[in-house]
Write a protein that holds these residues in place. Structure first.
Motif, PDB file in Angstrom:
ATOM      1  N   LYS A 135       0.807  -1.217   0.000  1.00 42.89           N
ATOM      2  CA  LYS A 135       0.000   0.000   0.000  1.00 42.89           C
ATOM      3  C   LYS A 135       0.843   1.271   0.000  1.00 42.89           C
ATOM      4  O   LYS A 135       0.347   2.346  -0.343  1.00 42.89           O
ATOM      5  CB  LYS A 135      -0.936  -0.005   1.217  1.00 42.89           C
ATOM      6  N   ALA A 136       2.103   1.137   0.402  1.00 45.19           N
ATOM      7  CA  ALA A 136       2.993   2.302   0.440  1.00 45.19           C
ATOM      8  C   ALA A 136       4.415   1.872   0.091  1.00 45.19           C
ATOM      9  O   ALA A 136       4.838   0.759   0.434  1.00 45.19           O
ATOM     10  CB  ALA A 136       2.965   2.967   1.807  1.00 45.19           C
TER      11      ALA A 136
ATOM     12  N   VAL B 280       8.400   3.271   0.373  1.00 44.22           N
ATOM     13  CA  VAL B 280       9.350   4.235   0.928  1.00 44.22           C
ATOM     14  C   VAL B 280      10.666   4.038   0.193  1.00 44.22           C
ATOM     15  O   VAL B 280      11.214   2.931   0.189  1.00 44.22           O
ATOM     16  CB  VAL B 280       9.552   4.020   2.442  1.00 44.22           C
TER      17      VAL B 280
ATOM     18  N   GLN C 291       1.875   5.514  -8.161  1.00 41.23           N
ATOM     19  CA  GLN C 291       0.889   6.420  -7.577  1.00 41.23           C
ATOM     20  C   GLN C 291      -0.482   6.216  -8.226  1.00 41.23           C
ATOM     21  O   GLN C 291      -1.511   6.226  -7.544  1.00 41.23           O
ATOM     22  CB  GLN C 291       1.334   7.880  -7.729  1.00 41.23           C
TER      23      GLN C 291
ATOM     24  N   LYS D 187      -0.859   3.548  -4.684  1.00 37.74           N
ATOM     25  CA  LYS D 187       0.153   3.357  -3.647  1.00 37.74           C
ATOM     26  C   LYS D 187       0.674   4.722  -3.177  1.00 37.74           C
ATOM     27  O   LYS D 187       0.932   5.604  -3.988  1.00 37.74           O
ATOM     28  CB  LYS D 187       1.299   2.498  -4.182  1.00 37.74           C
ATOM     29  N   ARG D 188       0.830   4.864  -1.880  1.00 40.08           N
ATOM     30  CA  ARG D 188       1.382   6.097  -1.312  1.00 40.08           C
ATOM     31  C   ARG D 188       2.904   6.029  -1.381  1.00 40.08           C
ATOM     32  O   ARG D 188       3.505   5.005  -1.049  1.00 40.08           O
ATOM     33  CB  ARG D 188       0.915   6.264   0.122  1.00 40.08           C
ATOM     34  N   LEU D 189       3.529   7.110  -1.813  1.00 38.56           N
ATOM     35  CA  LEU D 189       4.971   7.150  -2.015  1.00 38.56           C
ATOM     36  C   LEU D 189       5.619   8.097  -1.007  1.00 38.56           C
ATOM     37  O   LEU D 189       5.136   9.213  -0.785  1.00 38.56           O
ATOM     38  CB  LEU D 189       5.295   7.618  -3.433  1.00 38.56           C
ATOM     39  N   TYR D 190       6.733   7.629  -0.437  1.00 41.96           N
ATOM     40  CA  TYR D 190       7.468   8.413   0.546  1.00 41.96           C
ATOM     41  C   TYR D 190       8.964   8.334   0.245  1.00 41.96           C
ATOM     42  O   TYR D 190       9.433   7.392  -0.395  1.00 41.96           O
ATOM     43  CB  TYR D 190       7.225   7.889   1.961  1.00 41.96           C
TER      44      TYR D 190
ATOM     45  N   SER E  16       3.739  11.500  -0.868  1.00 43.15           N
ATOM     46  CA  SER E  16       2.856  11.816   0.252  1.00 43.15           C
ATOM     47  C   SER E  16       3.611  12.329   1.466  1.00 43.15           C
ATOM     48  O   SER E  16       3.001  12.870   2.394  1.00 43.15           O
ATOM     49  CB  SER E  16       2.056  10.567   0.652  1.00 43.15           C
TER      50      SER E  16
ATOM     51  N   LEU F 283       2.904   6.218   9.018  1.00 45.37           N
ATOM     52  CA  LEU F 283       2.093   5.759   7.887  1.00 45.37           C
ATOM     53  C   LEU F 283       0.805   5.081   8.338  1.00 45.37           C
ATOM     54  O   LEU F 283      -0.130   4.946   7.539  1.00 45.37           O
ATOM     55  CB  LEU F 283       2.898   4.785   7.017  1.00 45.37           C
TER      56      LEU F 283
ATOM     57  N   VAL G 228       4.168  -2.288   3.484  1.00 46.10           N
ATOM     58  CA  VAL G 228       5.092  -1.213   3.103  1.00 46.10           C
ATOM     59  C   VAL G 228       6.362  -1.811   2.508  1.00 46.10           C
ATOM     60  O   VAL G 228       6.976  -2.706   3.088  1.00 46.10           O
ATOM     61  CB  VAL G 228       5.449  -0.334   4.327  1.00 46.10           C
TER      62      VAL G 228
END
Length: 224
Positions: free
Chosen positions: A3-4, A6, A114, A118-121, A148, A171, A178
């Motif tokens: 879901k994310a 990093v 994205q 998916k959340r990007l960090y 994000s 998060l 992740v």
């Protein structure tokens, strides 16, 4: 399901050579003049006070510049140095003297991930400001809207398990959801110990393979 994501910067989204052969020399060349010009600024004063705390001694502007130049040569991952470098790089980017390097597949896959929801960090030893500057001034346009959030050494060292636990708390996701991307095995080890999924980028011969982690030559090889 992931879901994310990093991601590290050096050796992952961007060339290590860009950081060490372009950004570091630029910061060192402009550091002393920057400090003399901005030593009265509140933000710079706070950072110089932190340098004094780390050195455990009172420093003149030039003595502080000597310390910071030494830290650059030693590639020290210290917050006041990284913050000051970010301030100096901002002037370089704004003047057009610097351009943020990313690998050609970086913008393509960041946009793709994205779009998949998916959340990007970003998590890098460089300051959050420096991270944003790299991604805001690339040959592929401003990539900062894709992210994000950003994490730097204020959340902890990149080889410390607790740093990744704090990121997961921020998060509000379990580690299994992740994915952490880096070229450095010790960072991947710490992320995995915190429960994250991991993948090592082997962009060039500077990366030391860490067989305990899945590996990829580019973002195109990553399955998410």
């Amino acid at each position: 399901m992931i879901k994310a994501i990093v991601t590290d910067i050096e050796g992952t989204t961007s060339s290590i050579d860009f950081v060490h052969r372009t950004l570091f020399p630029y910061a060192k060349a402009h550091l002393r003049a920057f400090l003399h010009t901005h030593a009265g600024d509140a933000a710079v004063r706070r950072l110089l006070a932190e340098v004094e705390r780390i050195e455990n001694r009172t420093l003149s502007v030039d003595a502080a510049a000597d310390v910071l130049e030494r830290w650059i040569d030693e590639d020290r991952k210290l917050t006041p140095l990284k913050a000051l470098q970010g301030m100096i790089w901002r002037t370089g980017y704004e003047s057009g003297a610097l351009k943020g390097h990313v690998y050609p597949d970086t913008p393509e896959y960041l946009r793709r991930w994205q779009a998949q929801g998916k959340r990007l960090y970003v998590y890098s030893s460089g300051s959050v400001e420096a991270q944003k500057l790299i991604f805001a001034h690339t040959d592929y346009g401003d990539l900062t809207p894709l992210f994000s959030g950003y994490f730097d050494t204020q959340i902890g060292g990149k080889r410390e398990v607790d740093s990744y636990r704090r990121i997961l708390e921020h998060l509000a996701l379990p580690g299994a959801d992740v994915l952490f991307l880096s070229d450095v095995g010790e960072e991947l080890d710490a992320a995995r110990a915190a429960g994250m999924q991991t993948c090592q980028l082997l962009r060039d011969d500077k990366a030391v393979p860490a067989r305990a982690h899945p590996q990829a030559r580019s973002f195109a090889d990553i399955v998410v």
